[in-house]
Design a protein around this motif. Structure first.
Motif, short mmCIF file in Angstrom:
data_model
loop_
_atom_site.label_atom_id
_atom_site.label_comp_id
_atom_site.label_asym_id
_atom_site.label_seq_id
_atom_site.Cartn_x
_atom_site.Cartn_y
_atom_site.Cartn_z
N LYS A 1 -70.89 -10.96 68.70
CA LYS A 1 -71.32 -9.95 67.72
C LYS A 1 -70.55 -10.11 66.41
O LYS A 1 -71.15 -10.01 65.33
CB LYS A 1 -71.13 -8.54 68.28
N GLU B 1 -72.78 -10.86 63.37
CA GLU B 1 -73.07 -9.71 62.52
C GLU B 1 -71.89 -9.23 61.67
O GLU B 1 -72.07 -8.39 60.80
CB GLU B 1 -73.56 -8.53 63.38
N TRP C 1 -65.82 -4.92 70.52
CA TRP C 1 -66.24 -5.43 69.22
C TRP C 1 -65.38 -4.82 68.12
O TRP C 1 -64.96 -5.51 67.20
CB TRP C 1 -67.72 -5.12 69.03
#
Length: 85
Positions: A35, A39, A61
């Motif tokens: 992630k 992102e 995360w």
């Protein structure tokens, strides 16, 4: 091969080349690194209630906040390579 291509390749390999199921800690690390690499920093609010899996994924995360996408991609590729062997 570019870092982006290696990263996408590692993501595909993570589905096929890892024979033993990784530990929960390793799975969370794979998720968080993917992630962060894909992102960037975590977005949205931390899940609440009793969805412990979603909370654990969010927390993993969030711990990577500030890590560059490039560094996260490299660590993800290294972890997939380690787990695939």
């Amino acid at each position: 091969m570019s870092l982006q291509e290696e990263f996408k390749n590692a993501a595909e390999r993570s589905k096929t080349d890892i024979s033993e199921r990784p530990s929960n800690e390793e799975l969370l690390k794979l998720y968080a690194l993917y992630k962060q690499g894909d992102e960037g920093d975590v977005k949205g609010e931390r899940p609440g209630g009793f969805d412990f899996k979603a909370i654990a994924k969010y927390n993993a995360w969030e711990e990577l906040k500030g890590k560059s996408s490039e560094d996260a991609m490299k660590e993800y590729i290294d972890l997939v390579n380690k787990l695939a062997n």
